[in-house]
Design a protein around this motif. Structure first.
Motif, mmCIF file in Angstrom:
data_model
loop_
_atom_site.group_PDB
_atom_site.id
_atom_site.type_symbol
_atom_site.label_atom_id
_atom_site.label_comp_id
_atom_site.label_asym_id
_atom_site.label_seq_id
_atom_site.Cartn_x
_atom_site.Cartn_y
_atom_site.Cartn_z
ATOM 1 N N SER A 93 17.362 41.863 51.300
ATOM 2 C CA SER A 93 17.212 42.239 49.809
ATOM 3 C C SER A 93 18.447 42.527 49.169
ATOM 4 O O SER A 93 18.347 42.295 48.002
ATOM 5 C CB SER A 93 16.302 43.371 49.742
ATOM 6 N N VAL A 96 20.072 39.013 48.061
ATOM 7 C CA VAL A 96 19.119 38.427 47.342
ATOM 8 C C VAL A 96 19.293 38.964 45.811
ATOM 9 O O VAL A 96 19.582 38.050 44.866
ATOM 10 C CB VAL A 96 17.634 38.244 47.622
ATOM 11 N N LEU A 97 19.289 40.285 45.737
ATOM 12 C CA LEU A 97 19.215 40.988 44.477
ATOM 13 C C LEU A 97 20.666 40.782 43.722
ATOM 14 O O LEU A 97 20.973 40.414 42.559
ATOM 15 C CB LEU A 97 19.063 42.462 44.787
ATOM 16 N N MET A 99 23.051 38.178 44.389
ATOM 17 C CA MET A 99 23.091 36.780 44.524
ATOM 18 C C MET A 99 22.604 36.378 43.168
ATOM 19 O O MET A 99 23.018 35.676 42.411
ATOM 20 C CB MET A 99 22.973 35.932 45.587
ATOM 21 N N ALA A 100 21.201 36.904 42.974
ATOM 22 C CA ALA A 100 20.499 36.497 42.011
ATOM 23 C C ALA A 100 20.808 36.875 40.791
ATOM 24 O O ALA A 100 21.283 36.106 39.734
ATOM 25 C CB ALA A 100 19.022 36.716 42.083
ATOM 26 N N GLY A 101 21.308 38.243 40.785
ATOM 27 C CA GLY A 101 21.860 38.984 39.575
ATOM 28 C C GLY A 101 23.169 38.232 39.039
ATOM 29 O O GLY A 101 23.377 37.770 38.029
ATOM 30 N N LEU A 103 24.131 35.070 39.737
ATOM 31 C CA LEU A 103 23.894 33.636 39.148
ATOM 32 C C LEU A 103 23.512 33.816 37.821
ATOM 33 O O LEU A 103 23.714 33.075 36.794
ATOM 34 C CB LEU A 103 22.769 32.912 40.160
ATOM 35 N N VAL A 104 22.286 34.657 37.463
ATOM 36 C CA VAL A 104 22.107 35.151 36.035
ATOM 37 C C VAL A 104 23.111 35.300 35.138
ATOM 38 O O VAL A 104 23.418 34.724 34.223
ATOM 39 C CB VAL A 104 20.882 36.084 36.007
ATOM 40 N N SER A 116 29.097 29.544 37.933
ATOM 41 C CA SER A 116 28.077 30.599 38.387
ATOM 42 C C SER A 116 27.920 30.809 39.849
ATOM 43 O O SER A 116 27.714 32.063 40.231
ATOM 44 C CB SER A 116 26.735 30.328 37.903
ATOM 45 N N ALA A 120 28.386 34.529 41.587
ATOM 46 C CA ALA A 120 27.230 35.080 42.446
ATOM 47 C C ALA A 120 28.046 35.455 43.706
ATOM 48 O O ALA A 120 27.596 36.824 44.123
ATOM 49 C CB ALA A 120 26.304 34.162 42.708
#
Lengths: 397, 159
Positions: A93, A96-97, A99-101, A103-104, A116, A120
């Motif tokens: 978690s 994921v949190l 990397m996703a953040g 990327l966004v 991007s 990340a």
């Protein structure tokens, strides 16, 4: 142009002295090695120790190679699997949190897709060196959450190795399908051969490197790491990945424990030059142009990290103090962010990645230890109901 | 007394020893040889106190704690019950020169004046061992003999 020995020696001394100054007030070393490069580089006024990064480029590459060689050497799936599903959930978690953040954030910045993915990684992976040192300095080795924090670090180390390999084809981009296929095939072949040697031939490599004598062993493994890094480049694989694979290979041999011990001082010295050289490439003018984005990235990182700390603490059944400690200790960013940025700039992506990473790492270097040492303040405002205390049979373990 | 141990990847190993009064002692052995000692109160996140020891300091403190350099009076009293004789034991370290040799060939009684009355090896104990018994690493040698000879015996085992 100063002579090259003065440049190299000056780089070591400047990096060491500035980092010692930071250490006095509890700040980590890696960002200050880099800051020394910025300050004494050609792009800032005042003292110029190194007028051109080419002067110390080779030594910086050796630093990068030894950093990744050591990462490969320490790569431990055993440490990962012994953590069980709890570690998988907590570490997963966290990644994921972030990397996703990242990327966004990367896409919002509009620098491009490749950029991007780099961002990340830069914001997603904590610095093992900084986090470990911080735990020792804050005297938190006895705390229950420390095992979890170090587990998450191991998780990220393993991920870093995979991500670096994955990023290579993304960054390379296509220049015609045929050429890409050829390049991909060549790189793939090289990696397959190295993996096969790791699997079936580690014994022979071990025999080749082995020597009763520490001196000879050092000469041989340093040569081996650099050579594999160099050969990798010829096959269109970055020298960093080559060195990582060399580390994985040596980890399977009988000399691994001795190499792990012997490589440390060498890695520390040359890695400092690598961080310093990264600083040299940074133009303070460019840094100010990315300041706002870095500010947003830092705030987002802190928020994600605290959130991940809460999730981790819940998975392990820890209280809110542990959650705050974990979230704020894992903030440190350093070697992996700088490696990814170097990697990306070398592959020719948007050059703003470098100043972005430099400022991001510096800001977190100062904020991280400060926030981590005052984690009780955060713990006070975290709502208690998030952590229903599970008093279990293993209480006190 | 419960002892639990766990790995601290990249740092070393962590041992937690539960002692009385809801407190526990946590020992962290670093790969570098450094040791950290923490005293923790249960349910408290921060340690009550901590101390950092070098490898050498830790060995000395360990020696004092195990009573090999100075025996507390309580132990002395129990010993004095048997008059001028002591009953005591010594654990054989892995660098001891007596490892792998038999009691007979070492002529322990003749050399030190102490007799081995039992060997505690792991969970088993060998009572009144034969002279042909080989001494292994980690053996606890329980000996009886004149009080004055015990120190000589320790040196014999250490040497």
């Amino acid at each position: 142009m100063t002579n090259e020995l003065i440049a190299l020696g000056g780089a070591f001394v400047a990096a060491g002295l500035l980092a010692r100054l930071g250490g006095r007030i509890g700040l980590p070393t890696i960002p200050f090695f880099m800051a020394a490069g910025i300050i004494t580089g050609p792009r800032t006024p005042g003292l110029v120790l190194v007028s051109d990064e080419v002067q110390i480029e080779l030594f910086a590459s050796v630093g990068l190679i030894l950093l990744l060689f050591h990462l490969g050497l320490e790569f431990s799936l055993g440490d990962l699997t012994s953590g069980g599903t709890k570690l998988l959930r907590a570490g997963g978690s966290y990644l994921v949190l972030h990397m996703a953040g990242g990327l966004v954030l990367g896409f919002l910045m509009g620098w491009g897709t490749k950029e991007s993915f780099v961002i990340a990684g830069v914001v997603g992976i904590s610095s093992s060196a900084i986090v470990t040192k911080l735990l020792v300095e804050l005297k938190r080795l006895a705390n229950r959450e420390t095992g979890m924090i170090l587990g998450i670090i191991v998780f990220q180390d393993v991920f870093m190795a995979l991500y670096l390999a994955m990023l290579q084809p993304i960054l390379r981009g296509a220049e015609g399908a045929g050429e890409m296929l050829f390049e991909f095939g060549r790189a793939f072949l090289f990696l397959i051969v190295l993996l096969a040697i790791t699997r079936y031939g580690a014994r022979y490599v071990g025999r080749m490197l082995d020597s009763e004598d520490d001196e000879l062993l050092t000469v041989l493994f340093v040569g081996f790491a650099i050579l594999i890094g160099g050969i990798a480049e010829e096959f269109g694989v970055s020298n960093a990945i080559g060195a990582l694979m060399a580390g994985l290979l040596v980890a399977e041999t009988s000399v691994a424990p001795r190499v792990e011990r012997l490589v440390l001082p060498l890695r520390d010295a040359f890695a400092a030059v690598f961080f310093f050289a990264f600083g040299l490439t940074i133009d303070p003018g460019e840094v100010s142009s990315v300041a706002v984005i870095v500010g947003i990235a830092v705030v987002a990182t802190i928020a994600m990290s605290v959130l991940a700390g809460i999730i981790g603490a819940r998975v392990y059944g820890f209280g809110k103090r542990a959650a705050a400690n974990a979230g704020l200790t894992l903030l440190g960013r350093g070697e992996f962010s700088l490696i990814l940025a170097t990697f990306a700039v070398a592959a020719g992506v948007d050059a703003r990645i470098a100043p972005f990473t430099a400022l991001y790492v510096l800001v977190l270097a100062v904020l991280g230890p400060l926030l981590a040492s005052e984690s009780h303040l955060l713990a006070r405002i975290l709502p208690e109901r998030l952590f229903e205390r599970r008093i279990s049979a293993i209480e006190g373990m | 007394m419960g002892i639990s141990e766990s790995d601290l990847p990249g740092i070393g190993r962590r041992y937690e020893i539960l002692v009385g009064g809801g407190q526990s002692i946590v020992v962290v052995v670093h790969h570098s040889g450094r040791r950290d000692l923490y005293v923790m109160k249960r349910h408290d996140e921060d340690p009550l106190c901590s101390v950092e020891l070098s490898d050498d300091q830790a060995r000395r403190v360990g020696g004092i704690l195990s009573g090999s350099t100075f025996k507390p009076a309580v132990v002395e009293e129990i010993e004095s019950i048997i008059g001028e004789f002591v009953v005591d034991w010594v654990t054989v370290g892995d660098d001891s020169s007596i490892v792998g040799r038999t009691i007979g060939e070492l002529r322990i009684r003749q050399a030190t004046g102490m007799s081995i009355i039992a060997i505690i090896r792991g969970k088993t104990s060998i009572n009144a061992p034969d002279p042909s018994q080989t001494i292994e690493v980690g053996d606890r040698l329980v000996v009886v003999g004149p009080r004055d000879n015990f120190r000589g015996f320790i040196n014999f085992v250490l040497g």
